[in-house]
Design an enzyme around this catalytic site. Structure first.
Site, PDB file in Angstrom:
ATOM      1  N   ASP A  24       5.671  51.568  57.190  1.00 18.10           N
ATOM      2  CA  ASP A  24       5.270  51.865  58.568  1.00 18.10           C
ATOM      3  C   ASP A  24       6.200  52.803  59.341  1.00 18.10           C
ATOM      4  O   ASP A  24       6.457  52.588  60.537  1.00 18.10           O
ATOM      5  CB  ASP A  24       5.112  50.559  59.354  1.00 18.10           C
ATOM      6  CG  ASP A  24       4.060  49.636  58.758  1.00 18.10           C
ATOM      7  OD1 ASP A  24       3.410  50.029  57.772  1.00 18.10           O
ATOM      8  OD2 ASP A  24       3.893  48.516  59.271  1.00 18.10           O
ATOM      9  N   LYS A 129      -2.884  49.388  56.303  1.00 13.58           N
ATOM     10  CA  LYS A 129      -2.944  47.922  56.308  1.00 13.58           C
ATOM     11  C   LYS A 129      -3.220  47.405  57.708  1.00 13.58           C
ATOM     12  O   LYS A 129      -2.628  47.875  58.679  1.00 13.58           O
ATOM     13  CB  LYS A 129      -1.633  47.339  55.773  1.00 13.58           C
ATOM     14  CG  LYS A 129      -0.395  47.700  56.586  1.00 13.58           C
ATOM     15  CD  LYS A 129       0.853  47.169  55.916  1.00 13.58           C
ATOM     16  CE  LYS A 129       2.114  47.405  56.713  1.00 13.58           C
ATOM     17  NZ  LYS A 129       2.197  46.761  58.009  1.00 13.58           N
ATOM     18  N   CYS A 162       7.191  43.790  59.794  1.00  8.61           N
ATOM     19  CA  CYS A 162       6.394  44.231  58.637  1.00  8.61           C
ATOM     20  C   CYS A 162       7.186  44.289  57.334  1.00  8.61           C
ATOM     21  O   CYS A 162       6.629  44.040  56.264  1.00  8.61           O
ATOM     22  CB  CYS A 162       5.734  45.564  58.947  1.00  8.61           C
ATOM     23  SG  CYS A 162       4.450  45.373  60.209  1.00  8.61           S
TER      24      CYS A 162
HETATM   25  N1  TIU Z   1       5.438  47.650  61.345  1.00 10.61           N
HETATM   26  C1  TIU Z   1       5.797  46.633  62.108  1.00 10.61           C
HETATM   27  O1  TIU Z   1       6.877  46.076  61.958  1.00 10.61           O
HETATM   28  N2  TIU Z   1       4.911  46.277  63.145  1.00 10.61           N
HETATM   29  C2  TIU Z   1       5.310  45.707  64.320  1.00 10.61           C
HETATM   30  O2  TIU Z   1       4.479  45.416  65.169  1.00 10.61           O
HETATM   31  N3  TIU Z   1       6.652  45.536  64.526  1.00 10.61           N
HETATM   32  C3  TIU Z   1       7.274  45.114  65.648  1.00 10.61           C
HETATM   33  O3  TIU Z   1       8.483  44.877  65.593  1.00 10.61           O
HETATM   34  N4  TIU Z   1       6.592  45.010  66.778  1.00 10.61           N
END
Ligand code: TIU
Length: 221
Positions: A24, A129, A162
């Site tokens: 991500d 995802k 994530c």
């Molecule tokens: N990719 C991921 O970690 N999504 C989140 O929403 N992370 C947060 O720390 N908010």
């Protein structure tokens, strides 16, 4: 047997069975005006790891090893976004709302793209995802099985959301999991430290942790 110096002990590295998973590294989490910022976070913290993630990517590319990139994002009609996820809290912008980088966390919008410095190359897999974990509702597991991958190196953001969720999913599926400690980041430094501590505690209950230099040194061999 190749080994990577790691915590809580050496990682038994199998070059023909390992892949890199970059979680991500999207504009929505790393640039101002995206999902991360809408939740009230300082995205500057995450920008600091871009050169380190880039070095890790270059190392895997130079070694000819498989690379997977993930993106947390949803379909434009939000049919894969549970209301419990979209409606929780009071963010400045909700998932699907129009923001400065297009609709927040929606596939195909500028904000959902991976940041230009870490753009996937042809041949590298990009997994979209809907959840925090990369195995949930995706083809990642089948793709890894098809390639005979049994070991995963993790980088990306955020460490305790994530990255940790995906690492726990992978650990339960029998993968050897190694987190690159300086190629992952959180909006909360204490959460990053705690997540890594949790992963390596109890004899590596979730997996291993090593620096990018330690991983690249083993790849060079
Ligand atoms: N990719 C991921 O970690 N999504 C989140 O929403 N992370 C947060 O720390 N908010």
């Amino acid at each position: 047997m190749h080994r990577i110096a790691a915590q809580p002990f050496e990682f038994p590295f199998q070059p023909d069975r390992i892949a890199l998973v970059v979680i991500d590294m999207q504009r929505d989490f790393i640039e101002p005006g995206g999902f991360g910022a809408s939740l009230g976070n300082d995205v500057g913290l995450l920008q600091a790891i871009l050169p380190t993630v880039e070095r890790l990517l270059h190392g895997f590319r130079a070694a000819g090893l498989p690379i997977f990139h993930t993106r947390e994002c949803h379909l434009p009609d939000l049919s894969d976004c549970p209301p419990a996820k979209r409606l929780r809290g009071a963010p400045a912008l909700r998932i699907g709302d129009a923001g400065p980088m297009g609709r927040v966390l929606i596939a195909g919008q500028p904000g959902a793209d991976i940041v230009p410095a870490l753009a996937p190359l042809p041949g590298e897999v990009v997994i979209d995802k809907p959840g925090k974990g990369a195995f949930y509702a995706t083809a990642l597991g089948e793709m890894l099985t098809g390639l005979g991958i049994r070991q995963l190196v993790f980088a990306g953001v955020t460490t305790e959301v994530c990255v940790q969720t995906t690492m726990r999913e992978a650990n339960d599926r029998g993968y050897d999991c190694l987190i690159a400690t300086d190629a992952t980041e959180s909006y909360f430094p204490a959460f990053k430290a705690a997540a890594i501590d949790m992963i390596i505690a109890q004899g590596g209950i979730v997996g291993w942790a090593a620096t990018t230099d330690q991983i690249l040194e083993a790849l060079d061999d």
